[in-house]
Write a protein that holds these residues in place. Structure first.
Motif, short mmCIF file in Angstrom:
data_model
loop_
_atom_site.label_atom_id
_atom_site.label_comp_id
_atom_site.label_asym_id
_atom_site.label_seq_id
_atom_site.Cartn_x
_atom_site.Cartn_y
_atom_site.Cartn_z
N LEU A 47 0.82 -1.22 0.00
CA LEU A 47 0.00 0.00 0.00
C LEU A 47 0.85 1.26 0.00
O LEU A 47 0.57 2.21 -0.74
CB LEU A 47 -0.93 0.00 1.22
CG LEU A 47 -1.71 1.31 1.46
CD1 LEU A 47 -2.65 1.61 0.29
CD2 LEU A 47 -2.49 1.23 2.77
N ALA A 55 -5.66 8.15 -1.30
CA ALA A 55 -5.70 8.17 -2.77
C ALA A 55 -6.75 9.14 -3.28
O ALA A 55 -6.54 9.82 -4.29
CB ALA A 55 -5.96 6.75 -3.29
N GLY A 111 -6.00 3.67 2.54
CA GLY A 111 -5.58 3.83 1.15
C GLY A 111 -6.58 4.66 0.35
O GLY A 111 -6.20 5.51 -0.45
N ARG A 112 -7.86 4.43 0.61
CA ARG A 112 -8.89 5.18 -0.12
C ARG A 112 -8.90 6.64 0.31
O ARG A 112 -9.05 7.55 -0.50
CB ARG A 112 -10.26 4.53 0.14
CG ARG A 112 -11.41 5.13 -0.68
CD ARG A 112 -12.67 4.35 -0.39
NE ARG A 112 -13.84 4.88 -1.06
CZ ARG A 112 -14.25 4.52 -2.27
NH1 ARG A 112 -13.56 3.63 -2.96
NH2 ARG A 112 -15.34 5.03 -2.80
N ARG A 123 2.27 1.95 -3.30
CA ARG A 123 1.21 2.43 -4.21
C ARG A 123 0.94 3.92 -3.95
O ARG A 123 0.85 4.72 -4.88
CB ARG A 123 -0.08 1.64 -4.00
CG ARG A 123 -0.07 0.23 -4.52
CD ARG A 123 -1.48 -0.29 -4.80
NE ARG A 123 -2.37 -0.29 -3.65
CZ ARG A 123 -2.41 -1.23 -2.71
NH1 ARG A 123 -1.57 -2.24 -2.76
NH2 ARG A 123 -3.28 -1.15 -1.71
N GLU A 139 -9.06 1.28 -3.79
CA GLU A 139 -8.51 1.28 -2.43
C GLU A 139 -9.62 1.26 -1.38
O GLU A 139 -10.73 1.72 -1.63
CB GLU A 139 -7.63 2.52 -2.22
CG GLU A 139 -6.41 2.59 -3.11
CD GLU A 139 -5.33 1.57 -2.75
OE1 GLU A 139 -5.47 0.87 -1.73
OE2 GLU A 139 -4.36 1.47 -3.52
N THR A 150 -7.26 3.76 -9.50
CA THR A 150 -6.56 3.22 -8.33
C THR A 150 -7.27 3.63 -7.04
O THR A 150 -7.46 2.80 -6.14
CB THR A 150 -5.10 3.71 -8.31
OG1 THR A 150 -4.52 3.45 -9.58
CG2 THR A 150 -4.30 3.00 -7.23
#
Lengths: 418, 277
Positions: free
Chosen positions: B189, B226, B222-223, B192, B218, B214
């Motif tokens: 993660l 991102a 991560g979401r 990324r 996530e 992407t």
């Protein structure tokens, strides 16, 4: 007159800026199709950084709001569990990693009371997760962090309030209001006022102790996560638990511990919430690379001539560059005095609770808090660098001093970044 | 005068363990003596540095740092270059890695392009966080150091790999765009996210869809991050006059972030779209 008004009132500022690049209007949740949150509704609350000031900061955040503690987080699991149990045993969950806490959908408001090297990164992440934030002072560890916090809260329309409240009293004080109007009017050119803060900055108390040997990391402490965005260093206990203030990696001595308390109200009074000093002159001996230490005085001069001076009284000579004096109506021509008198008073500042309920900016909003933190950081950088610095408050860079600029946005340790 | 004598001007801990008895004039004079002594004195000074916990080098560290600081600033380029060259030269000596870490951190303050080779030799060294100190010194020097990060990335493993990748992003290395795109699809993660963040700093319209796709995949932390990068990319594109691509980002996010807990993302999109008009 319009120009004067635009500089004077918060409402006018918000209205004017809503169409500009720095627009900031917090739209109520219902406008976006999300359920409206009535002022009486219970909010989910969390505390990140549960030692020292943490419990008090959390209580301060809850004033005027109905908040249930749902989560507590600390890199030292004992502290997180202790606070969770003390405020909502069996219901509040303890975390060691703030990322897991911010993933929760049921947390609306977050109090941040970690050491300052974490303030910006966690504040930013909280806003990105949709939370409103009350963050302990000092707002940041370095200047670029503050701009990133401002931009993030603008982006998401979240409420930010810094954990110092002296400006609220000033905003209700007649004398302070009058000075604010004089300075906000822009009519006072070549201002000769010099505002002195003499003592009270706890220079010796929060000086660090160099040369302490590395120690064994306690089992309950995630030391790597504690270091976080700051450079990794071997563990020794004084780097945590309040004495962290004596290390450049985490705070910045008594200047950063007490400075935002002292200068945030002054900044409001003298209408400097949207700018910074242009010349910073120190009198200080060479600083140690790891720990904070002695200094005598620092003068911060703004573009209009106004000066803030801090004198430590704990080392070195007294400040002797200019006489100490305040601003007054007598500094203006009779015609300009009438213009200032005709200006409306600034609108009352909103507390964190009021701002959350009304979806408006809090009195100690991110930009104001950032500019107040800049006073401390610019002063500390002048102390550390040992030379006069020229600063561009719009670009937020030093002028013609590439080495000094390296301190404004020092690289952060991965994976942390602005 | 030997370095050992010169550094006596710097204080030792007084009552309470703090450096409260410091003499400004004496310290400033000592800095001048270190500079006057040139490479020989500097090497002597470096020899006085020890690993944490292996002895007292408080004065030596203080003196070296004070000198690294005071060679900076306007009209000191010649002095700074000479000092940084000599200091970087001490990295090649046989010294404890923790001491080299301290020297790297002083080079972060004063080094220039000429010292990048010496500093970069630690970019993949996982001991004592040398990779981190090396990367941060190179980042402070600036974009001229990107070659070193590019060369190190394929060789770096574990924590140094993430640090080197982030360094390329920090320096906005356009030659590494393919590396960033590839990183954004890796299993880890943090790799990324570092890839996505780096692409945002490059701010190319070609990466709009990659960021959206992407971010949509996530979850959790991560979401959150991102999605934030998507919004930052939209702002960067809007600032560059690429309003159509910025609008695409906002509109996509607005449509895809439909849950109550992402209402703040929709708000950000509305605000962003309003600014585009």
């Amino acid at each position: 007159m319009k120009k004067i008004l635009a500089k004077t009132t918060r409402r006018d500022f918000l209205a004017a800026s809503a169409t500009g690049a720095t627009a900031f209007t917090i739209v109520p949740r219902n406008v976006l199709g999300a359920p409206e949150v009535p002022p009486s509704e219970k909010l989910g609350g969390a505390l990140i950084g549960c030692g020292g000031r943490g419990p008090g900061t959390y209580s301060g955040m809850c004033k005027g709001l109905d908040v249930e503690l749902l989560a507590a987080c600390d890199v030292d699991t004992r502290k997180a569990q202790r606070f969770a149990d003390s405020r909502n045993k069996g219901k509040a969950k303890a975390y060691q990693d703030f990322r897991r806490l911010l993933e929760r959908d049921d947390i609306d408001v977050v109090a941040i009371a970690t050491p300052p090297h974490w303030h910006a990164s966690i504040s930013i992440a909280a806003a990105e997760a949709g939370k409103d934030v009350l963050c302990e002072k000092p707002m940041t560890r370095f200047i670029a962090e503050g701009r990133a916090v401002v931009n993030t809260f603008e982006r998401y329309g979240r409420v930010f309030q810094i954990g110092t409240f002296g400006r609220f009293g000033r905003s209700r004080d007649r004398g302070s209001i009058d000075k604010h109007k004089i300075m906000a009017s822009g009519l006072l050119k070549n201002c000769e006022a010099v505002r002195m803060k003499r003592g009270g900055l706890k220079i010796r108390q929060w000086s660090g102790r160099p040369g302490i040997p590395p120690q064994t990391i306690p089992n309950e402490l995630d030391w790597d996560l504690y270091c976080g965005p700051s450079p990794w260093k071997p563990y020794e206990g004084r780097r945590t638990g309040g004495t962290h203030r004596g290390y450049w990696d985490y705070e910045g001595g008594g200047m950063c511990d007490m400075g935002q308390h002292h200068f945030d109200p002054e900044q409001w009074t003298y209408a400097k919430d949207y700018t910074s000093a242009v010349e910073i002159t120190p009198f200080a001996p060479p600083s140690h690379p790891e720990v904070t230490g002695m200094w005598a005085w620092v003068e911060l001069k703004y573009a209009d001539g106004f000066r803030f001076v801090m004198e430590s009284t704990e080392w070195g000579p007294k400040y002797d560059q200019a006489p100490i004096r305040d601003v007054s109506m007598n500094d203006l021509s009779p015609e300009d005095q009438e213009k200032v008198k005709a200006m409306p008073d600034p609108e009352p500042l909103l507390s964190f609770g009021e701002a959350v309920k009304q979806r408006k900016k809090a009195g100690g909003h991110a930009e104001a808090a950032h500019r107040a933190a800049c006073i401390l950081h610019l002063a500390n950088l002048a102390i550390r660098l040992g030379r006069k610095l020229n600063y561009d408050p719009d670009k937020e860079l030093f002028v013609n001093d590439e080495e000094a600029n390296r301190f404004l946005h020092p690289p952060m340790s991965a994976p942390w970044r602005l | 005068m030997s370095a050992k004598d010169i550094i006596q001007a710097f204080p030792t801990p007084a009552s309470g363990g703090i450096l409260s008895t410091i003499d400004k004039e004496a310290c400033e004079k000592a800095v001048g003596q270190i500079l006057d002594g040139g490479e020989k004195t500097l090497r002597e000074l470096a020899d006085l540095l020890v690993e944490p916990g292996k002895g007292n080098d408080i004065q030596a560290r203080h003196a070296l740092h004070a000198t690294a600081i005071r060679v900076g600033g306007p009209n000191k380029a010649k002095q700074r270059k000479a000092f940084a060259k000599a200091l970087a030269g001490t990295l090649a000596d046989d010294r404890p890695k923790a001491v080299k870490g301290f020297i790297l951190r002083q080079l972060q303050i004063c080094a220039g392009d000429e010292q990048a080779d010496a500093i970069a030799s630690f970019l993949t060294d996982g001991d004592e966080h040398l990779y981190e100190y090396s990367a941060q010194a190179l980042e402070a020097i600036g974009p001229s150091t990107t070659d070193h990060f590019r060369k190190a990335y394929p060789k770096a493993k574990g924590a140094p790999r993430l640090t080197v990748l982030q360094g390329l992003g920090f320096l906005r290395d356009e030659k590494s765009v393919k590396v960033f795109r590839s990183a954004s699809k890796e299993k880890d993660l943090e790799i990324r996210l570092a890839g996505l963040w780096s692409l945002v700093r490059i701010a190319s319209t070609e990466d709009v869809q990659l960021l959206l796709d992407t971010a949509a995949k996530e979850e959790g932390w991560g979401r959150i991050k991102a999605t934030g990068y998507c919004l930052q990319l939209a702002e960067a594109l809007a600032s560059a006059g690429k309003k159509k691509e910025a609008a695409k980002l906002y509109q996509n996010l607005k449509k895809s972030r439909t849950s109550n807990n992402e209402s703040h993302v929709r708000l950000a999109c509305d605000r962003g779209l309003a600014k585009l008009k």
